[in-house]
Design a protein around this motif. Structure first.
Motif, PDB file in Angstrom:
ATOM      1  N   GLU A  99      71.419 -39.601  30.622  1.00  0.00           N
ATOM      2  CA  GLU A  99      71.455 -39.223  32.084  1.00  0.00           C
ATOM      3  C   GLU A  99      70.067 -39.454  32.621  1.00  0.00           C
ATOM      4  OE1 GLU A  99      72.965 -37.819  29.252  1.00  0.00           O
ATOM      5  OE2 GLU A  99      72.855 -35.615  29.398  1.00  0.00           O
ATOM      6  N   ASP A 100      68.981 -39.340  31.831  1.00  0.00           N
ATOM      7  CA  ASP A 100      67.716 -39.373  32.404  1.00  0.00           C
ATOM      8  C   ASP A 100      67.189 -40.765  32.914  1.00  0.00           C
ATOM      9  OD1 ASP A 100      66.638 -37.233  29.563  1.00  0.00           O
ATOM     10  OD2 ASP A 100      66.908 -36.621  31.686  1.00  0.00           O
ATOM     11  N   THR A 101      68.190 -41.751  32.736  1.00  0.00           N
ATOM     12  CA  THR A 101      67.723 -43.082  33.199  1.00  0.00           C
ATOM     13  C   THR A 101      67.844 -43.165  34.500  1.00  0.00           C
ATOM     14  OG1 THR A 101      68.977 -44.164  31.298  1.00  0.00           O
ATOM     15  CG2 THR A 101      68.980 -45.360  33.359  1.00  0.00           C
ATOM     16  N   ALA A 102      66.609 -43.721  35.252  1.00  0.00           N
ATOM     17  CA  ALA A 102      66.327 -43.551  36.491  1.00  0.00           C
ATOM     18  C   ALA A 102      65.135 -44.218  36.840  1.00  0.00           C
ATOM     19  CB  ALA A 102      66.242 -42.033  37.032  1.00  0.00           C
ATOM     20  N   VAL A 103      64.901 -44.557  38.157  1.00  0.00           N
ATOM     21  CA  VAL A 103      63.633 -44.878  38.561  1.00  0.00           C
ATOM     22  C   VAL A 103      62.705 -43.509  38.913  1.00  0.00           C
ATOM     23  CG1 VAL A 103      62.348 -46.037  40.478  1.00  0.00           C
ATOM     24  CG2 VAL A 103      64.432 -47.015  39.774  1.00  0.00           C
ATOM     25  N   TYR A 104      61.664 -43.425  38.282  1.00  0.00           N
ATOM     26  CA  TYR A 104      60.583 -42.373  38.372  1.00  0.00           C
ATOM     27  C   TYR A 104      59.615 -42.544  39.254  1.00  0.00           C
ATOM     28  CZ  TYR A 104      63.126 -40.044  34.514  1.00  0.00           C
ATOM     29  OH  TYR A 104      64.007 -39.395  33.743  1.00  0.00           O
ATOM     30  N   TYR A 105      59.405 -41.634  40.249  1.00  0.00           N
ATOM     31  CA  TYR A 105      58.400 -41.916  41.331  1.00  0.00           C
ATOM     32  C   TYR A 105      57.355 -40.793  41.085  1.00  0.00           C
ATOM     33  CZ  TYR A 105      61.839 -44.791  43.537  1.00  0.00           C
ATOM     34  OH  TYR A 105      62.814 -45.859  43.985  1.00  0.00           O
ATOM     35  N   CYS A 106      56.003 -41.021  41.389  1.00  0.00           N
ATOM     36  CA  CYS A 106      55.009 -39.988  41.391  1.00  0.00           C
ATOM     37  C   CYS A 106      54.780 -39.731  42.830  1.00  0.00           C
ATOM     38  CB  CYS A 106      53.874 -40.224  40.586  1.00  0.00           C
ATOM     39  SG  CYS A 106      52.767 -41.911  41.448  1.00  0.00           S
ATOM     40  N   ALA A 107      54.388 -38.541  43.033  1.00  0.00           N
ATOM     41  CA  ALA A 107      54.098 -38.113  44.340  1.00  0.00           C
ATOM     42  C   ALA A 107      52.779 -37.128  44.756  1.00  0.00           C
ATOM     43  CB  ALA A 107      55.265 -37.375  45.066  1.00  0.00           C
ATOM     44  N   ALA A 108      52.331 -37.113  45.810  1.00  0.00           N
ATOM     45  CA  ALA A 108      51.248 -36.201  45.979  1.00  0.00           C
ATOM     46  C   ALA A 108      51.351 -35.713  47.295  1.00  0.00           C
ATOM     47  CB  ALA A 108      49.946 -37.124  46.137  1.00  0.00           C
ATOM     48  N   GLY A 109      51.227 -34.436  47.503  1.00  0.00           N
ATOM     49  CA  GLY A 109      51.111 -33.483  48.753  1.00  0.00           C
ATOM     50  C   GLY A 109      50.077 -32.507  48.804  1.00  0.00           C
ATOM     51  N   PRO A 110      50.265 -31.686  49.570  1.00  0.00           N
ATOM     52  CA  PRO A 110      48.802 -30.580  49.936  1.00  0.00           C
ATOM     53  C   PRO A 110      48.774 -29.547  48.789  1.00  0.00           C
ATOM     54  CG  PRO A 110      50.682 -30.080  51.411  1.00  0.00           C
ATOM     55  CD  PRO A 110      51.119 -31.462  50.726  1.00  0.00           C
ATOM     56  N   ASN A 111      49.790 -29.282  48.129  1.00  0.00           N
ATOM     57  CA  ASN A 111      49.867 -28.388  46.996  1.00  0.00           C
ATOM     58  C   ASN A 111      50.864 -28.485  46.130  1.00  0.00           C
ATOM     59  OD1 ASN A 111      51.697 -26.209  48.021  1.00  0.00           O
ATOM     60  ND2 ASN A 111      50.201 -26.237  49.747  1.00  0.00           N
ATOM     61  N   SER A 112      50.724 -28.006  45.020  1.00  0.00           N
ATOM     62  CA  SER A 112      52.020 -28.094  44.015  1.00  0.00           C
ATOM     63  C   SER A 112      53.224 -27.507  44.587  1.00  0.00           C
ATOM     64  CB  SER A 112      51.876 -27.732  42.663  1.00  0.00           C
ATOM     65  OG  SER A 112      51.271 -26.486  42.653  1.00  0.00           O
ATOM     66  N   GLY A 113      53.202 -26.364  45.084  1.00  0.00           N
ATOM     67  CA  GLY A 113      54.475 -25.677  45.595  1.00  0.00           C
ATOM     68  C   GLY A 113      55.168 -26.661  46.731  1.00  0.00           C
ATOM     69  N   THR A 114      54.263 -27.135  47.678  1.00  0.00           N
ATOM     70  CA  THR A 114      54.863 -28.142  48.742  1.00  0.00           C
ATOM     71  C   THR A 114      55.519 -29.231  47.930  1.00  0.00           C
ATOM     72  OG1 THR A 114      53.273 -27.373  50.168  1.00  0.00           O
ATOM     73  CG2 THR A 114      54.338 -29.033  50.783  1.00  0.00           C
ATOM     74  N   VAL A 115      55.048 -29.976  47.057  1.00  0.00           N
ATOM     75  CA  VAL A 115      55.562 -30.960  46.490  1.00  0.00           C
ATOM     76  C   VAL A 115      56.771 -30.609  45.729  1.00  0.00           C
ATOM     77  CG1 VAL A 115      55.077 -32.451  44.639  1.00  0.00           C
ATOM     78  CG2 VAL A 115      53.103 -32.109  45.881  1.00  0.00           C
ATOM     79  N   ALA A 116      56.924 -29.393  45.144  1.00  0.00           N
ATOM     80  CA  ALA A 116      58.196 -28.919  44.545  1.00  0.00           C
ATOM     81  C   ALA A 116      59.304 -28.669  45.255  1.00  0.00           C
ATOM     82  CB  ALA A 116      57.894 -27.461  43.927  1.00  0.00           C
ATOM     83  N   ARG A 117      58.766 -28.453  46.558  1.00  0.00           N
ATOM     84  CA  ARG A 117      59.870 -28.538  47.753  1.00  0.00           C
ATOM     85  C   ARG A 117      59.924 -29.741  48.218  1.00  0.00           C
ATOM     86  NH1 ARG A 117      56.691 -23.808  48.462  1.00  0.00           N
ATOM     87  NH2 ARG A 117      55.643 -24.558  50.218  1.00  0.00           N
ATOM     88  N   SER A 118      59.656 -30.666  47.873  1.00  0.00           N
ATOM     89  CA  SER A 118      59.919 -32.328  48.462  1.00  0.00           C
ATOM     90  C   SER A 118      59.029 -32.481  49.500  1.00  0.00           C
ATOM     91  CB  SER A 118      61.451 -32.378  48.624  1.00  0.00           C
ATOM     92  OG  SER A 118      62.015 -32.441  47.455  1.00  0.00           O
ATOM     93  N   GLY A 119      58.020 -31.812  49.923  1.00  0.00           N
ATOM     94  CA  GLY A 119      57.074 -31.953  50.906  1.00  0.00           C
ATOM     95  C   GLY A 119      55.852 -32.865  50.269  1.00  0.00           C
TER      96      GLY A 119
END
Length: 122
Positions: free
Chosen positions: A88-108
């Motif tokens: 079930e871990d099969t997927a396309v994995y994406y990296c991302a960047a945002g203003p801070n880690s908390g915002t990235v964690a909220r999909s910002g």
């Protein structure tokens, strides 16, 4: 900013993979970076985020204890170590960047990388 993810592939259930994401264009030493994934027919979901400044991390509950996010500021790179992989871990994995880690964690997310496919066979 350009993000390039590496390290996807085919692995058997129970195995491990390490994904890498290199950022170029500008230094992200004060930003947050993270990993998301998207399986067929499902929405993109957050997995893990890290502060490039402090190293503090966030994880989705379903991957805590199996996945570890880390960073190398000298290389402007973030990693995702994935252990005990499941089909079930099969997927396309994406990296991302945002203003801070908390915002990235909220999909910002300000920047997305192209995905890398991870396939876990049973």
């Amino acid at each position: 900013v350009q993000l390039q993810a590496f390290g996807g592939g085919l692995v058997q259930a129970g195995g491990s993979l390490r994904l890498s994401c290199a950022a170029s264009g500008r230094t992200l030493s004060s930003s947050g970076m993270g990993w998301f994934r998207q399986s067929p027919g499902k929405e993109r979901e957050f997995l893990a985020a890290i502060s490039m400044l402090s190293g503090s991390t966030y994880y989705q509950d379903s991957v805590k204890g199996r996945f570890t996010i880390s960073r190398d500021n000298n290389k402007n790179t973030v990693y995702l170590q994935m252990n005990s992989l499941k089909p079930e871990d099969t997927a396309v994995y994406y990296c991302a960047a945002g203003p801070n880690s908390g915002t990235v964690a909220r999909s910002g997310v300000a920047y997305w990388g192209k995905g890398t496919l991870v396939t876990v066979s049973s």
